[in-house]
Design an enzyme around this catalytic site. Structure first.
Site, mmCIF file in Angstrom:
data_model
loop_
_atom_site.group_PDB
_atom_site.id
_atom_site.type_symbol
_atom_site.label_atom_id
_atom_site.label_comp_id
_atom_site.label_asym_id
_atom_site.label_seq_id
_atom_site.Cartn_x
_atom_site.Cartn_y
_atom_site.Cartn_z
ATOM 1 N N SER A 153 50.805 47.872 39.230
ATOM 2 C CA SER A 153 49.905 49.003 39.471
ATOM 3 C C SER A 153 49.523 49.682 38.158
ATOM 4 C CB SER A 153 50.563 49.970 40.465
ATOM 5 O OG SER A 153 49.643 50.913 40.938
ATOM 6 N N ASP A 230 46.591 45.670 50.489
ATOM 7 C CA ASP A 230 46.957 46.777 49.598
ATOM 8 C C ASP A 230 46.131 48.006 49.953
ATOM 9 O OD1 ASP A 230 47.136 48.518 47.298
ATOM 10 O OD2 ASP A 230 47.811 46.794 46.124
ATOM 11 N N HIS A 262 50.945 47.000 48.698
ATOM 12 C CA HIS A 262 51.136 47.433 47.311
ATOM 13 C C HIS A 262 52.616 47.606 46.945
ATOM 14 C CE1 HIS A 262 49.282 49.020 43.657
ATOM 15 N NE2 HIS A 262 50.154 50.019 43.645
#
Length: 283
Positions: A153, A230, A262
């Site tokens: 991320s 996600d 995610h």
């Protein structure tokens, strides 16, 4: 007697090697900084090994990636060290740094802030790019210059931007669900207003898509995994990364996975492929 340059906070045996939780005074951050270091069995015996730097995402710290990703098991198998820095300075006492999950504490974005009062301590960019690798290679059995970098991320964004910013310093690169174009999504735009005083051009040093568009490439192949379930997909924009890499001639393997979100459950599912990717390039 020479004063020890770091404090050993904790140590734990793990997968035949050892996890060391360390603290040192950072020149870049102007504050004590913590990082975790996994040393495989060879390193404990005094043999220098390559290191992979692992960057976590928003709200995380130096523990998160190593505890949740299952990376240590495969690093031990391949004989790689892992270095996990924190995601921001701690204790900077900047007004507002603890008010939102996506700015301030836990959200350093691996950039150097240029706007006061953030500029004094929010310098995670230089810390990860320069200070931490030099410190680790000086004080531990780590091969000088044999470095990989990966992240998740915000950390995936950091990994790509660090490698593109200084391609000669980083041999292997990978990312999970990276924020591919932070200057063009709300997370990054919030950081622009705060860390950069609204000066959008500062993102040119840190935005993976902008770096690629400016002609910065890396000689290695970028391995990127993205879950198609996600919840942040519209902010991550892997399609923009794919297009920017194609236009720049950057080698990229972008794998899309149905049903994955995610979370670190997603990261765990493909972490072995990433450690193998780094091992093949570093060993």
């Amino acid at each position: 007697m020479t004063e020890q340059p770091f404090t050993l906070v904790e140590r734990h045996a793990c997968c035949g090697g050892e996890i060391r939780c360390l603290s040192h005074q950072s020149h870049e951050l102007g504050l004590p900084a913590r990082f975790n270091l996994f040393l495989p069995k060879k390193a404990l015996a005094g043999e220098a090994v390559p290191a992979v730097y692992v960057l976590a995402g928003l709200t995380c710290n130096q523990d998160t990636f190593l505890i949740k990703s299952n990376a240590i098991r495969y690093a031990a198998e391949y004989g790689l060290a892992l270095v996990a820095p924190d995601t921001s300075p701690r204790g900077a006492d900047v007004a507002g740094e603890d008010e939102a999950y996506d700015l301030g504490t836990g959200a350093g974005y691996y950039v150097d802030a240029t706007s006061d009062p953030w500029a004094a301590h929010y310098r995670m960019g230089s810390y990860v790019r320069h200070e931490l690798p030099a410190f680790v290679e000086k004080h531990f059995p780590i091969k000088v210059g044999r470095r990989g970098i990966m992240g998740h991320s915000m950390g995936g964004m950091g990994a790509l931007s660090v490698a593109l910013g200084d391609a000669e310093a980083w041999t292997t690169v990978s990312a999970f669900a990276p924020i591919a174009a932070p200057s063009r999504v709300d997370w990054g735009q919030k950081a622009t207003a705060t860390y950069f005083g609204g000066y959008e051009a500062e993102w040119g040093q840190y935005d993976p898509c902008l770096l690629l568009q400016s002609g910065r490439t890396h000689p290695g192949m970028f391995l990127v995994d993205q879950g198609l379930d996600d919840e942040f997909l519209t902010r991550l924009r892997p399609d923009w990364l794919e297009q920017a890499a194609r236009d720049a001639g950057q080698s990229l393997t972008l794998r899309r996975h149905e049903g994955y979100d995610h979370s670190y459950w997603f990261v765990q599912s493909f972490i072995q492929d990433h450690l193998k990717h780094h091992a093949e390039g570093l060993l």
